[in-house]
Design a protein around this motif. Structure first.
Motif: not given
Length: 226
Positions: A42-66
């Motif tokens: 059980r690692l959830y007490e040690e691992l940092s909070e996960w960030e659910v990606p926003a629209k800006e992440y997907f925009d950037e992902l589609l920009r830099i990848s074919k």
């Protein structure tokens, strides 16, 4: 996001990513036990909070990848195209999802991949993924709460990547993806923000490289002796 902005448009031939669709590992309680039935502490007490990606992440992902393969597509409010990959985990009566969905920009249809992934019950091979691996000693060691099998990524690069491609994974996690990329000889870039998982993933990838080098060296020795 800080680093993705440094890449030019279409720098990567394909992005294969598995971003989080919930806030973090504290959401997965492993049936309330101290350790999960598959050996992941059980690692959830040690691992940092996960960030659910926003629209800006997907925009950037589609920009830099074919092209892109993006897991969790059904959880994100973003105008993805129609192409889908369905990963059937052949998980029987498990309380977890029977399948995972990914967006795939390389086709408009829906493709199915069956590979057992339910605790100690793991698939035998890519071609016989619906059959349980008989020798559990050959199972992948689970080090991440939402780890995916190396064979899943092996199949993806076999079907969707071509020689000379540059591949991006923005959410490396357990390094299953990087092991498959390394094995197939692709140039790749991977990111992992959590420092604990970064070290675990790095160690796993280095261990794979070491074993591969030892096998190659052994093969070369046998060839010389013959």
């Amino acid at each position: 996001m800080d680093y993705l902005s440094e890449f030019e448009d279409n720098y990567f031939d394909i992005a294969i990513v598995d971003p989080p669709y919930f806030s973090g590992p504290e959401k997965r309680r492993y049936y309330g036990r101290k350790n999960s039935p598959i050996g992941v502490k059980r690692l959830y007490e040690e691992l940092s909070e996960w960030e659910v990606p926003a629209k800006e992440y997907f925009d950037e992902l589609l920009r830099i990848s074919k092209n892109q393969i993006i897991f969790g597509v059904n959880y994100f409010d973003y105008p993805f195209g129609p192409g889908r990959i369905v990963w059937d985990k052949v998980n029987g009566r498990s309380s977890f999802s029977d399948c995972e969905l990914a967006y795939c920009s390389l086709h408009d249809s829906t493709r199915l991949f069956r590979y057992m992934w339910n605790g100690m019950m793991q698939g035998k091979s890519i071609s016989e993924g619906h059959i349980q691996q008989g020798n559990k000693k050959l199972n992948e060691i689970r080090i991440h709460p939402t780890q995916k099998p190396i064979n899943l990524y092996r199949l993806l690069v076999q079907k969707y990547a071509k020689k000379g491609d540059k591949i991006l994974d923005t959410h490396v996690g357990s390094a299953s993806s990087l092991i498959a990329f390394e094995e197939a000889g692709f140039e790749y870039v991977g990111f992992e923000k959590d420092p604990i998982m970064f070290e675990k993933a790095k160690k796993r990838l280095e261990e794979y490289k070491r074993k591969s080098f030892e096998l190659i060296s052994l093969f070369e020795v046998e060839e010389v002796e013959e």
